[in-house]
Design a protein around this motif. Sequence first.
Motif, PDB file in Angstrom:
ATOM      1  N   ILE A  11      55.009   0.157  54.647  1.00 28.48           N
ATOM      2  CA  ILE A  11      55.876   1.082  53.918  1.00 28.48           C
ATOM      3  C   ILE A  11      57.263   1.086  54.549  1.00 28.48           C
ATOM      4  CG2 ILE A  11      56.203   3.473  53.174  1.00 28.48           C
ATOM      5  CD1 ILE A  11      53.170   3.827  53.430  1.00 28.48           C
ATOM      6  N   LEU A  12      58.273   1.070  53.701  1.00 28.47           N
ATOM      7  CA  LEU A  12      59.669   1.121  54.126  1.00 28.47           C
ATOM      8  C   LEU A  12      60.343   2.243  53.348  1.00 28.47           C
ATOM      9  CD1 LEU A  12      62.152  -0.171  55.560  1.00 28.47           C
ATOM     10  CD2 LEU A  12      62.366  -1.664  53.566  1.00 28.47           C
ATOM     11  N   GLY A  13      61.099   3.086  54.044  1.00 27.83           N
ATOM     12  CA  GLY A  13      61.770   4.179  53.345  1.00 27.83           C
ATOM     13  C   GLY A  13      63.076   4.570  54.000  1.00 27.83           C
ATOM     14  N   THR A  14      63.916   5.208  53.209  1.00 26.91           N
ATOM     15  CA  THR A  14      65.180   5.724  53.712  1.00 26.91           C
ATOM     16  C   THR A  14      65.440   7.095  53.091  1.00 26.91           C
ATOM     17  OG1 THR A  14      67.561   5.345  53.923  1.00 26.91           O
ATOM     18  CG2 THR A  14      66.520   4.527  51.919  1.00 26.91           C
ATOM     19  N   ASN A  15      66.184   7.916  53.816  1.00 25.26           N
ATOM     20  CA  ASN A  15      66.550   9.229  53.278  1.00 25.26           C
ATOM     21  C   ASN A  15      68.066   9.345  53.118  1.00 25.26           C
ATOM     22  OD1 ASN A  15      67.370   9.425  55.915  1.00 25.26           O
ATOM     23  ND2 ASN A  15      66.278  11.311  56.365  1.00 25.26           N
ATOM     24  N   LEU A  24      64.353  -9.299  49.192  1.00 24.64           N
ATOM     25  CA  LEU A  24      64.841 -10.588  49.684  1.00 24.64           C
ATOM     26  C   LEU A  24      63.940 -11.745  49.293  1.00 24.64           C
ATOM     27  CD1 LEU A  24      66.053  -9.663  53.282  1.00 24.64           C
ATOM     28  CD2 LEU A  24      67.324  -9.671  51.137  1.00 24.64           C
ATOM     29  N   GLY A  25      62.838 -11.457  48.677  1.00 20.22           N
ATOM     30  CA  GLY A  25      61.915 -12.510  48.276  1.00 20.22           C
ATOM     31  C   GLY A  25      60.618 -11.883  47.815  1.00 20.22           C
ATOM     32  N   ASP A  26      59.650 -12.725  47.531  1.00 23.95           N
ATOM     33  CA  ASP A  26      58.355 -12.262  47.081  1.00 23.95           C
ATOM     34  C   ASP A  26      57.675 -11.474  48.196  1.00 23.95           C
ATOM     35  OD1 ASP A  26      56.125 -11.992  45.416  1.00 23.95           O
ATOM     36  OD2 ASP A  26      55.198 -13.797  46.258  1.00 23.95           O
ATOM     37  N   ARG A  27      57.550 -10.152  48.008  1.00 25.82           N
ATOM     38  CA  ARG A  27      56.891  -9.254  48.962  1.00 25.82           C
ATOM     39  C   ARG A  27      57.656  -9.127  50.286  1.00 25.82           C
ATOM     40  NH1 ARG A  27      51.868  -7.965  47.513  1.00 25.82           N
ATOM     41  NH2 ARG A  27      51.023  -7.947  49.590  1.00 25.82           N
ATOM     42  N   ILE A  28      58.982  -9.312  50.240  1.00 26.69           N
ATOM     43  CA  ILE A  28      59.830  -9.175  51.423  1.00 26.69           C
ATOM     44  C   ILE A  28      61.003  -8.258  51.077  1.00 26.69           C
ATOM     45  CG2 ILE A  28      61.277 -10.366  53.104  1.00 26.69           C
ATOM     46  CD1 ILE A  28      59.578 -12.897  52.564  1.00 26.69           C
ATOM     47  N   PHE A  29      61.162  -7.185  51.866  1.00 33.84           N
ATOM     48  CA  PHE A  29      62.194  -6.192  51.608  1.00 33.84           C
ATOM     49  C   PHE A  29      62.932  -5.846  52.896  1.00 33.84           C
ATOM     50  CE2 PHE A  29      59.080  -5.809  48.311  1.00 33.84           C
ATOM     51  CZ  PHE A  29      59.825  -5.616  47.166  1.00 33.84           C
ATOM     52  N   CYS A  30      64.178  -5.422  52.730  1.00 31.64           N
ATOM     53  CA  CYS A  30      65.000  -5.069  53.878  1.00 31.64           C
ATOM     54  C   CYS A  30      65.785  -3.805  53.548  1.00 31.64           C
ATOM     55  CB  CYS A  30      65.963  -6.207  54.194  1.00 31.64           C
ATOM     56  SG  CYS A  30      66.853  -5.984  55.731  1.00 31.64           S
ATOM     57  N   CYS A  31      65.826  -2.884  54.499  1.00 31.45           N
ATOM     58  CA  CYS A  31      66.647  -1.690  54.346  1.00 31.45           C
ATOM     59  C   CYS A  31      67.867  -1.865  55.241  1.00 31.45           C
ATOM     60  CB  CYS A  31      65.862  -0.447  54.737  1.00 31.45           C
ATOM     61  SG  CYS A  31      66.731   1.079  54.325  1.00 31.45           S
ATOM     62  N   ALA A  32      69.034  -1.746  54.636  1.00 34.66           N
ATOM     63  CA  ALA A  32      70.292  -1.962  55.359  1.00 34.66           C
ATOM     64  C   ALA A  32      71.387  -1.163  54.662  1.00 34.66           C
ATOM     65  CB  ALA A  32      70.641  -3.454  55.362  1.00 34.66           C
ATOM     66  N   PRO A  33      72.535  -1.036  55.303  1.00 35.86           N
ATOM     67  CA  PRO A  33      73.644  -0.321  54.660  1.00 35.86           C
ATOM     68  C   PRO A  33      73.957  -0.908  53.281  1.00 35.86           C
ATOM     69  CG  PRO A  33      74.129  -0.636  56.965  1.00 35.86           C
ATOM     70  CD  PRO A  33      72.868  -1.426  56.682  1.00 35.86           C
ATOM     71  N   SER A  34      74.353  -0.028  52.364  1.00 35.98           N
ATOM     72  CA  SER A  34      74.574  -0.445  50.977  1.00 35.98           C
ATOM     73  C   SER A  34      75.989  -0.925  50.700  1.00 35.98           C
ATOM     74  CB  SER A  34      74.232   0.712  50.032  1.00 35.98           C
ATOM     75  OG  SER A  34      75.028   1.841  50.345  1.00 35.98           O
ATOM     76  N   ILE A 155      54.498  -2.118  50.157  1.00 38.39           N
ATOM     77  CA  ILE A 155      54.060  -3.497  49.967  1.00 38.39           C
ATOM     78  C   ILE A 155      52.587  -3.541  50.333  1.00 38.39           C
ATOM     79  CG2 ILE A 155      54.394  -5.916  50.580  1.00 38.39           C
ATOM     80  CD1 ILE A 155      57.145  -3.912  51.686  1.00 38.39           C
ATOM     81  N   TYR A 156      51.747  -3.619  49.312  1.00 41.09           N
ATOM     82  CA  TYR A 156      50.307  -3.612  49.533  1.00 41.09           C
ATOM     83  C   TYR A 156      49.868  -4.909  50.200  1.00 41.09           C
ATOM     84  CZ  TYR A 156      50.349   0.362  46.403  1.00 41.09           C
ATOM     85  OH  TYR A 156      50.617   1.571  45.837  1.00 41.09           O
TER      86      TYR A 156
END
Length: 195
Positions: A11-15, A24-34, A155-156
């Motif tokens: 799990i990835l989250g931001t407030n 960024l790809g299939d089942r790949i995520f990144c949290c970064a400044p917008s 991401i399950y």
Amino acid sequence: MVALMCAEAVILGTNSKDYQIYSLGDRIFCCAPSTGIERGIMLEISNQVECQYRERGIKPTMDQVRDMLARKYENVSSENVLLVGQDRHGPHIYAMKGIGIPQTLIYAAKGKGRDDIIGYLMHNWKKSLNLAQAEQLVRTCLLVGENDYVNMCVIYKEKETWAKAVPQLEPVAIMAYDTESAFDDMTSMGSNLSN
């Protein structure tokens, strides 16, 4: 922002609306400044992954995407970047630390309230958390402070299909086929259609 693993997912989250969760790809995520250079880096990596898949038919692994990210951040401070995902090697969480150095973790926090969140996770995270417990833990971590905004990505875990052998196919019945009667049938169909 916070990321953690549980028995069923990553799990990835931001407030903060100042951060975005990028695919960024299939089942790949990144949290970064917008905004700013980070947004440009995320869009460039996403395009590289898409081109690699389109041109070669290869889905990059998490390690490959992590390395792309590390190269992009070689000369840029990356204090507020979390990379999460799932590939054939399992679930992953990477936190960018300093300039271009990723750190592998089971949970991570970045940004405002980071120290409080890490302290909370140290006391409340367990490897055996189910999905509902893990989601609630992320929500609790992100609501530390004045924010009421939460953006979360789950991401399950994939079924363990990578390690299994190719399934055996059911036998196919082979029927005798009379080509002359098939030709006669087709000819009569054609004459019926023309009438």
